[in-house]
Write a protein that holds these residues in place. Structure first.
Motif, mmCIF file in Angstrom:
data_model
loop_
_atom_site.group_PDB
_atom_site.id
_atom_site.type_symbol
_atom_site.label_atom_id
_atom_site.label_comp_id
_atom_site.label_asym_id
_atom_site.label_seq_id
_atom_site.Cartn_x
_atom_site.Cartn_y
_atom_site.Cartn_z
ATOM 1 N N ILE A 1 0.822 -1.203 0.000
ATOM 2 C CA ILE A 1 0.000 0.000 0.000
ATOM 3 C C ILE A 1 0.863 1.262 0.000
ATOM 4 C CG2 ILE A 1 -1.893 1.197 1.218
ATOM 5 C CD1 ILE A 1 -2.694 -1.493 0.020
ATOM 6 N N GLU A 2 2.119 1.155 0.430
ATOM 7 C CA GLU A 2 2.985 2.331 0.454
ATOM 8 C C GLU A 2 3.811 2.415 -0.828
ATOM 9 O OE1 GLU A 2 6.666 1.867 2.316
ATOM 10 O OE2 GLU A 2 6.921 3.967 2.880
ATOM 11 N N PRO A 3 3.614 3.464 -1.653
ATOM 12 C CA PRO A 3 4.491 3.629 -2.818
ATOM 13 C C PRO A 3 5.919 3.917 -2.362
ATOM 14 C CG PRO A 3 2.501 4.967 -3.025
ATOM 15 C CD PRO A 3 2.556 4.475 -1.602
ATOM 16 N N GLN A 4 6.879 3.569 -3.218
ATOM 17 C CA GLN A 4 8.285 3.836 -2.884
ATOM 18 C C GLN A 4 8.502 5.326 -2.646
ATOM 19 O OE1 GLN A 4 7.461 1.382 -4.846
ATOM 20 N NE2 GLN A 4 9.020 -0.244 -4.807
ATOM 21 N N ALA A 5 9.329 5.635 -1.661
ATOM 22 C CA ALA A 5 9.599 7.035 -1.342
ATOM 23 C C ALA A 5 10.936 7.130 -0.629
ATOM 24 C CB ALA A 5 8.503 7.595 -0.439
ATOM 25 N N CYS A 6 11.614 8.241 -0.815
ATOM 26 C CA CYS A 6 12.873 8.424 -0.077
ATOM 27 C C CYS A 6 13.223 9.898 -0.001
ATOM 28 C CB CYS A 6 14.018 7.656 -0.744
ATOM 29 S SG CYS A 6 14.601 8.413 -2.265
ATOM 30 N N TYR B 1 8.604 -11.420 -5.371
ATOM 31 C CA TYR B 1 7.288 -11.356 -4.742
ATOM 32 C C TYR B 1 7.091 -12.659 -3.986
ATOM 33 C CZ TYR B 1 2.147 -10.998 -4.229
ATOM 34 O OH TYR B 1 0.854 -10.950 -3.753
ATOM 35 N N ARG B 2 7.303 -12.570 -2.689
ATOM 36 C CA ARG B 2 6.967 -13.630 -1.753
ATOM 37 C C ARG B 2 7.200 -15.025 -2.332
ATOM 38 N NH1 ARG B 2 2.507 -11.960 2.542
ATOM 39 N NH2 ARG B 2 3.075 -13.420 4.199
ATOM 40 N N ALA B 3 8.340 -15.595 -2.001
ATOM 41 C CA ALA B 3 8.759 -16.890 -2.565
ATOM 42 C C ALA B 3 8.814 -16.773 -4.082
ATOM 43 C CB ALA B 3 7.812 -18.028 -2.150
ATOM 44 N N PRO B 4 9.628 -15.837 -4.580
ATOM 45 C CA PRO B 4 9.550 -15.456 -5.995
ATOM 46 C C PRO B 4 9.573 -16.630 -6.963
ATOM 47 C CG PRO B 4 11.322 -14.247 -4.879
ATOM 48 C CD PRO B 4 10.706 -15.136 -3.861
ATOM 49 N N ALA C 1 13.687 3.814 7.027
ATOM 50 C CA ALA C 1 12.376 4.333 7.411
ATOM 51 C C ALA C 1 11.475 3.141 7.685
ATOM 52 C CB ALA C 1 11.811 5.168 6.270
ATOM 53 N N GLU C 2 10.392 3.342 8.397
ATOM 54 C CA GLU C 2 9.409 2.277 8.488
ATOM 55 C C GLU C 2 8.960 1.972 7.063
ATOM 56 O OE1 GLU C 2 8.835 0.708 11.182
ATOM 57 O OE2 GLU C 2 9.547 2.097 12.719
ATOM 58 N N ILE C 3 8.590 0.723 6.833
ATOM 59 C CA ILE C 3 8.245 0.348 5.467
ATOM 60 C C ILE C 3 6.800 -0.135 5.414
ATOM 61 C CG2 ILE C 3 9.589 -1.762 5.907
ATOM 62 C CD1 ILE C 3 9.736 -2.218 2.937
ATOM 63 N N GLY C 4 6.077 0.408 4.461
ATOM 64 C CA GLY C 4 4.649 0.087 4.348
ATOM 65 C C GLY C 4 4.383 -1.048 3.377
ATOM 66 N N GLY C 5 4.982 -2.185 3.655
ATOM 67 C CA GLY C 5 4.780 -3.335 2.778
ATOM 68 C C GLY C 5 5.895 -3.443 1.753
ATOM 69 N N GLY C 6 6.343 -4.650 1.526
ATOM 70 C CA GLY C 6 7.415 -4.878 0.551
ATOM 71 C C GLY C 6 7.161 -6.154 -0.216
ATOM 72 N N SER D 1 12.747 0.485 2.611
ATOM 73 C CA SER D 1 13.229 -0.615 1.774
ATOM 74 C C SER D 1 13.278 -1.859 2.637
ATOM 75 C CB SER D 1 14.624 -0.322 1.232
ATOM 76 O OG SER D 1 15.586 -0.571 2.241
ATOM 77 N N GLN D 2 13.511 -2.965 1.983
ATOM 78 C CA GLN D 2 13.644 -4.202 2.735
ATOM 79 C C GLN D 2 15.099 -4.470 3.104
ATOM 80 O OE1 GLN D 2 10.349 -6.062 -0.092
ATOM 81 N NE2 GLN D 2 11.152 -7.576 1.327
ATOM 82 N N GLY D 3 15.972 -3.586 2.769
ATOM 83 C CA GLY D 3 17.375 -3.814 3.114
ATOM 84 C C GLY D 3 18.176 -2.559 2.862
ATOM 85 N N HIS D 4 18.420 -1.792 3.903
ATOM 86 C CA HIS D 4 19.098 -0.518 3.662
ATOM 87 C C HIS D 4 20.566 -0.729 3.309
ATOM 88 C CE1 HIS D 4 18.472 -1.444 7.876
ATOM 89 N NE2 HIS D 4 19.359 -0.577 8.308
ATOM 90 N N PHE D 5 21.137 -1.882 3.694
ATOM 91 C CA PHE D 5 22.515 -2.145 3.282
ATOM 92 C C PHE D 5 22.579 -2.454 1.784
ATOM 93 C CE2 PHE D 5 25.194 -2.111 7.019
ATOM 94 C CZ PHE D 5 24.287 -2.179 8.054
ATOM 95 N N VAL D 6 21.605 -3.168 1.311
ATOM 96 C CA VAL D 6 21.570 -3.477 -0.127
ATOM 97 C C VAL D 6 21.272 -2.215 -0.923
ATOM 98 C CG1 VAL D 6 20.253 -4.716 -1.897
ATOM 99 C CG2 VAL D 6 21.004 -5.905 0.162
ATOM 100 N N ILE D 7 20.346 -1.413 -0.432
ATOM 101 C CA ILE D 7 20.053 -0.146 -1.105
ATOM 102 C C ILE D 7 21.314 0.714 -1.127
ATOM 103 C CG2 ILE D 7 18.722 1.992 -0.960
ATOM 104 C CD1 ILE D 7 17.081 -0.391 -1.899
ATOM 105 N N ARG D 8 22.064 0.688 -0.034
ATOM 106 C CA ARG D 8 23.301 1.465 0.011
ATOM 107 C C ARG D 8 24.269 0.982 -1.054
ATOM 108 N NH1 ARG D 8 27.748 1.339 4.892
ATOM 109 N NH2 ARG D 8 27.787 -0.839 4.216
ATOM 110 N N ALA D 9 24.477 -0.333 -1.097
ATOM 111 C CA ALA D 9 25.449 -0.887 -2.043
ATOM 112 C C ALA D 9 25.042 -0.615 -3.485
ATOM 113 C CB ALA D 9 25.592 -2.391 -1.814
#
Lengths: 289, 158, 761
Positions: C215-220, C376-379, C262-267, C236-244
């Protein structure tokens, strides 16, 4: 968008004057549930928004000649919560109840639902079946017309430039009358109708249908009044055979399209089913009155 | 052109703000008033994450213009707790694990409170249909319904 | 690699209870801050210009008029990002190619889907930014497009990459195509296996692409200072991965970028990769101001990674007695605009629940003109499970065997080989099947137009890198810091494991998600790994703290450190012979920390192995309206082996959420494209996720077969629950109408058509 103006007149005359100015780029703002989405998508870029919600006759619900007149800017929730109206016209309420969510109904109006002229508008078939008429005001004249004459095609109405629907009149109800609206959607709520059917009928004292009106939505470029479908009921006790003929007439009247919400073939089929089921509900209600 | 100067009441307090005609109440709440508790999930009235009440009426703030707030009383999630006292719905949501990511939660709480104000003893079906305008992707709604019914019970004095 | 850790045997006080989550009050009061809720003084609003075409060459981009608009500070295109080497890096299953990734972030030579980012602006307000986008002139040369996976595989299909030669084929093809890769797994001799079968069922299936639907669109919010140091607040689901990944895309040192979670509204996997973050960083770098970007819902649908659409054929051979002797699956997945669909997962997991001696699974990763797929969940796995579990259902009917019985007869157990090599080592699969067999719903009678479907599913789960720091505060309360984004309650379960290990109250443990500069590396909160791997890191760190606490107690008592034990949150001498001292609580020792050596802290990093896979068996009852094809879900039961439910309430929530997504995927969700390849349903009105009135209560059965490799027996729970759900619904509908449903979603027109065909009408 940056230069768009906003006015909230408190009289109909003031609203009409504003609407006929603004190079024809003025838009009526009632609930905004279609307009704001259109503006966000860039489909419509008005120069002026005329908010009509402060105009008394646009937002009132009053008894009139044994029937009801309600303003075009009365919200769906207000209509749903109006006990006497809901008792007299449960079918119209069926349609109104199905517009969006509770949140959307807190803003959306029957006037907007009609004048937005989506062929799938949920309040329209029930209003047509009810025999509702719309009062239209322009700078120089007022007129009344049947609701079925307003929408002419997707997004198009028969309103002249500068005209606005101010209220709707639902006539007095004869005894043993009942109306109903049903629609088909894939989910239980929140969808746009793939097929909508409104049926309004009156029984005489012996249980024979003396009057009927049947209207279909989402199966043509605008909501249809289907006299052949009504004819299938009139003079009958609305038995299974009559309902079959009603369903067939309803299907036959469709001129649907394939779109992202449903195919032609599906709409043909389901129109008959929905019309029949709506007639069954209307019949049950008529028998109780 | 000059912005509109709007005076309204938000969560019981008088506020003033400036906005352009096209700015929605949602944008105003979040960007002008800093009340980011109301969320944008879609901007088109389809998800309910932006639910607020205006003069007691539940609506999507993305479908209301900021300028329309003039003179109105708006309630957002930030006003749901009274001081340090959480609303029973808020407490029950926590107890029942009725939130996972929490993004839909403010909207659902506002909508649920609106329901219970009108219908203090709803059936499960009535709760589900009332909340149909609030999308949740995490929970499947099961624990949300449980929390609302339990809060209703408590508020009725049961 | 962490050593095998025997699960705690003693009675648990915290694990298994249902305390309130530590991030709960902020979330119910609107104070929790998600990606779109951050602001900085002097902040600009960033907006992205996106392609209106499904496939086109970019001849030129003229940003001059946009740049000149008052209030616009900077405009960027791909020219502002460095070129990347064309190279697939990392493990095959999750390989990344930065040449593709940078082009997906912002197009270079071509636009490959409607919605593809082409340029971006940063301006003083949203309104000005919107206006600026309208002033950017892009000269496109439109090209024919292709979207459907079968059509994209055809030799005459329009090519997205004129030099794409299919990998995984020997000898390599001469002609380029849209088939990025072919993979194959095989054990035994499938041909011989089928020859020995008494009954064979073969069927083909198609599924439409679906979106995770968060429900939460991507934002930063990005801030790039002129000395090269940058900060990012992102959901994000992984700020270290986003960093890299963001650092790589921008061509900057990882150490110069500090990312806050940030808190994440669904991933659900959709926020494992960056979209707006590199753009916001680049705009901030270029402008010297912080830049905030918030995606609209339309952008999310048009440009963020969905789960692939597919075309599949599955064949299963069985003996009369129900033993499955051979299986074959061909899985063709849409990758979207650049390679990397999860088809390898699908191939590996498809038959994994079963002990089948002869198996072949083949996968094709196919590019096409739509957004690149994301997890997407067990891709990939719910998709292949739909096909396999449908065919198993057909096999059961063919040999007149109960479908759960058939599964139980063939269920994988420790020692069963997998199609990719290693043998299964964990139990728990059979237990879920048995749990469902025992469930009263399984034998409840069905009414008219109703049908019941069952299915099982397997998901690898994941271990990997996690770090945790445990600090003892001066008053004996404890901070537990990890780098694992908290999607739905892992802070609570990590705090619970810490409280249990330390023997203190849950309320005295405060978990936080630390930023990338404040904690060691933590991999994604994905793959159902957090409670497992980060849980191990937390528990290990707590044990180190306990070691230190015992040392301090020993100092206080003036005895040897090895003569002190830790029990129920207290240090005590290990037996009366070591000394008669009153036990010292954590609080008491903390109070004396300065005189016994200073702050009491431990940080542990692990690369957690010993992962136990996820397994679920599900049941769905539906009722079909015979006149309209509308499907109503009456009942849904998920039985999943969760190892041990740290917080049962949150585990139940995972099972319910996965089931709900599966129901939507099976019945109504799909991307609808028009003839021009543009998305017709880029919103929640016509992209139909289930609403509250669509769903019944979802029963959960938490089967607990503890994982011996985790101190508390944890098996990842987030994903296995969705794997069988598509098939459970499809099998139910198929039974209700008496005809096999081979296409998802089973929207009413399809069901009605199937019904009419069945009725001969």
């Amino acid at each position: 968008m940056r230069k768009m103006r906003y006015e909230a007149p408190t009289t109909l005359e003031a609203a009409l004057a504003l609407l006929s100015g603004a190079n024809g780029q003025a838009r009526v703002l009632a609930g905004g549930t279609d307009l704001l989405i259109g503006m966000r998508a860039g489909r419509v870029e008005p120069e002026l928004l005329v908010d009509i919600k402060d105009i008394p006759e646009m937002v009132s619900i009053v008894a009139e000649n044994g029937g009801f007149r309600f303003g075009a800017a009365v919200t769906c929730m207000e209509l749903v919560e109006h006990e006497e109206f809901a008792k007299a016209w449960p079918g119209v309420i069926d349609g109104v109840r199905l517009i969006g969510s509770i949140q959307v109904k807190g803003r959306a109006t029957v006037g907007g639902n009609l004048c937005n002229a989506s062929p799938a508008a949920d309040s329209v078939p029930a209003m047509i079946a009810a025999g509702a008429s719309a009062r239209i005001a322009g700078l120089s004249r007022k007129r009344e017309t049947r609701v079925e004459d307003i929408a002419t095609g997707p997004g198009k109405t028969s309103l002249a430039k500068g005209e606005i629907v101010t209220s709707f009149l639902l006539p007095r109800r004869p005894p043993h009358s009942g109306d109903a609206y049903l629609r088909f959607t894939p989910r239980t709520e929140m969808d746009i109708a793939v097929v909508g059917a409104g049926v309004n009928l009156t029984l005489d004292d012996s249980g024979v249908c003396s009057q009927a009106r049947v209207s279909l939505g989402a199966v043509a470029e605008r909501a249809l009044l289907v006299p052949e479908a009504a004819a299938a009921l009139i003079g009958t006790k609305v038995d299974a055979a009559a309902l079959e003929r009603l369903a067939a007439a309803a299907s036959a009247a469709c001129r649907p399209i394939d779109d992202k919400r449903g195919t032609k073939a599906f709409r043909f089929k389901v129109a008959g089913v929905m019309a029949r089921r709506a007639a069954e509900v209307a019949l049950a209600r008529a028998r109780k009155n | 052109m000059a912005k509109h100067h709007v005076t309204a009441t938000v969560n019981g307090d008088v506020v003033e703000f400036l906005c352009e005609t096209h700015q929605t109440l949602l944008e105003v709440l979040r960007d002008e008033l800093g009340l980011t508790g109301t969320k944008e999930g879609c901007g088109t009235g389809d998800c309910g994450a932006c639910s607020v009440t205006v003069d007691g009426r539940l609506m999507c703030s993305c479908l209301v213009l900021g300028v329309e707030a003039e003179g109105k009383a708006i309630q957002t999630i930030e006003g749901m707790a009274v001081g340090t006292k959480l609303h029973p719905l808020q407490r029950k949501f926590l107890e029942h694990a009725a939130l996972q990511c929490g993004i839909c939660t403010p909207g659902i709480l506002i909508a649920a409170r609106s329901l219970l104000e009108r219908n203090p003893d709803p059936t499960e079906e009535e709760v589900r249909y009332w909340l149909a305008g609030n999308l949740c992707r995490c929970t499947g709604y099961h624990k949300i319904v449980d929390a609302v019914l339990d809060a209703a019970r408590e508020m009725r004095g049961g | 690699m962490s050593a095998a850790i025997a699960p705690e045997k003693k009675k648990l006080k915290v694990v298994g209870t249902r305390p309130l989550r530590p991030d709960g009050v902020p979330k119910v009061t609107g104070l929790a801050r998600y990606g779109a809720d951050y602001s900085l003084p002097g902040m600009l609003w960033g907006k992205i210009l996106r392609s209106p075409h499904a496939h086109a060459r970019i001849r030129s981009i003229d940003t001059s008029r946009a740049q000149a608009l008052p209030g616009v500070k900077v405009v960027m295109t791909s020219a502002d990002l460095p070129e990347q080497k064309f190279e697939y890096v990392g493990a095959e299953r999750v390989a990344v190619n930065f040449w593709h990734m940078t082009r997906n972030i912002m197009a270079r030579e071509k636009v490959l889907y409607e919605g593809h980012a082409v340029a971006a602006v940063a301006a003083i307000s949203r309104t000005v930014a919107d206006e600026a986008l309208r002033l950017i002139k892009v000269d496109y040369e439109t090209l024919p497009h292709v979207i459907d996976v079968e059509e994209a595989m055809r030799p005459d299909a329009p090519l997205l990459f004129e030099d794409m030669i299919t990998r995984g084929v020997e000898p390599a093809p001469v002609k380029p195509s849209n088939i990025s890769k072919r993979i194959e797994f095989k054990i035994g001799d499938p041909e011989a296996g089928f020859a020995a079968a008494d009954e064979i069922v073969e069927m083909s299936f198609k599924t439409a692409p679906v979106h995770q639907g968060y429900i939460e669109p991507q934002a930063c919010l990005a801030r790039f200072d002129t000395d090269g140091q940058a900060e990012l607040w992102a959901s994000s689901q992984g700020h270290f991965v986003i960093r890299a990944l963001s650092a790589k895309i921008l061509g900057m040192n990882i150490g110069n970028l500090r990312v806050h979670a940030a808190e994440i509204g669904g991933g659900f996997g959709g926020k494992n990769v960056p979209y707006v973050e590199p753009v916001a960083l680049a705009l901030s770098r270029k402008s010297g101001h912080p830049v905030k970007i918030v995606m609209s819902r339309e952008e999310v649908f048009k440009a963020c990674g969905p789960a692939p659409g597919s075309s599949m054929t599955v064949k299963i051979g069985v003996r009369k007695d129900g033993k499955i002797v051979a299986a074959d699956g061909v899985f063709k997945f849409q990758a979207g605009a650049v390679p990397g669909s999860p088809v390898m997962n699908a191939c590996m997991c498809a038959f994994a629940p079963y002990d089948i001696p002869n198996v072949r699974s083949v996968g094709y990763d196919v590019v096409c003109n739509r957004p690149k797929t994301a997890a997407y969940r067990a891709p990939g796995t719910p998709i292949s499970a739909y096909a396999v579990e449908s065919v198993i259902d057909m096999v059961a009917a063919k040999i007149s065997m109960d479908p759960l019985q058939l599964r139980l007869k063939n269920v994988a157990r420790p020692g069963t080989p997998t199609v990719w090599g290693p043998k299964h080592t964990h139990e728990g699969y059979a237990e879920t099947i048995e749990a469902l067999m025992r469930h009263p719903g399984y034998t409840a009678p069905l009414g008219k137009n109703q049908g019941r479907g069952v299915a099982s599913g397997y998901w690898f789960n994941n271990g990997g890198e996690s770090s945790a720091a445990v600090h003892v505060n001066e008053d004996g309360t404890v901070v537990v810091a990890t780098g694992s984004a908290d999607l739905s309650g892992t802070r609570a379960s990590l705090a619970m494991m810490a409280a249990e290990t330390l023997g203190i109250d849950y309320d005295n443990v405060r978990p936080i998600v630390a930023d990338t500069a404040s904690i060691g590396y933590g991999h994604l909160a994905a793959g159902s790994r957090t409670t497992f791997a980060t849980g191990i890191a937390v528990t290990d760190a707590c044990k180190k703290v306990i070691g230190e606490l015992c040392k301090r107690a020993a100092m206080i008592w003036d005895i040897e450190a090895e003569d002190v034990i830790w029990e129920d949150g207290q240090a005590r001498p290990a037996g009366a012979s070591k000394g008669r001292f009153e036990p010292l609580s954590l609080k008491a020792i903390a109070a004396k920390r300065s005189v016994t050596g200073g702050p009491i802290v431990a940080e542990v990093s692990v690369n957690a192995g010993g992962v136990a896979p996820g397994f679920a068996t599900e049941m769905c009852d539906v009722e079909v309206d015979p006149e309209t094809g509308q499907v109503k879900v009456l009942h849904f039961v998920t039985a999943q082996d969760v190892g041990r439910a740290i917080h049962p309430g949150y585990v139940e929530g995972q099972l319910q959420g996965g089931a709900a997504q599966g129901i939507g995927w099976a019945l109504n969700e799909e991307y609808i494209y028009d003839k021009a390849g543009c998305l017709a349903n880029a919103g929640f009105l016509d992209y139909r996720i289930p609403v509250a009135s669509d769903l019944p209560r979802i029963d959960t059965v938490l089967v607990e077969v503890p994982n011996p490799n985790h101190p508390y027996g944890v098996k990842g729970v987030g994903e296995a629950n969705i794997v069988p759900s598509l098939a459970a619904v499809a099998n139910a509908v198929s039974h209700a109408i008496g005809r096999r449903m081979t296409e998802l979603p089973m929207s009413p027109p399809k069901v009605l058509h199937a019904l009419d065909s069945e009725r001969g009408g």
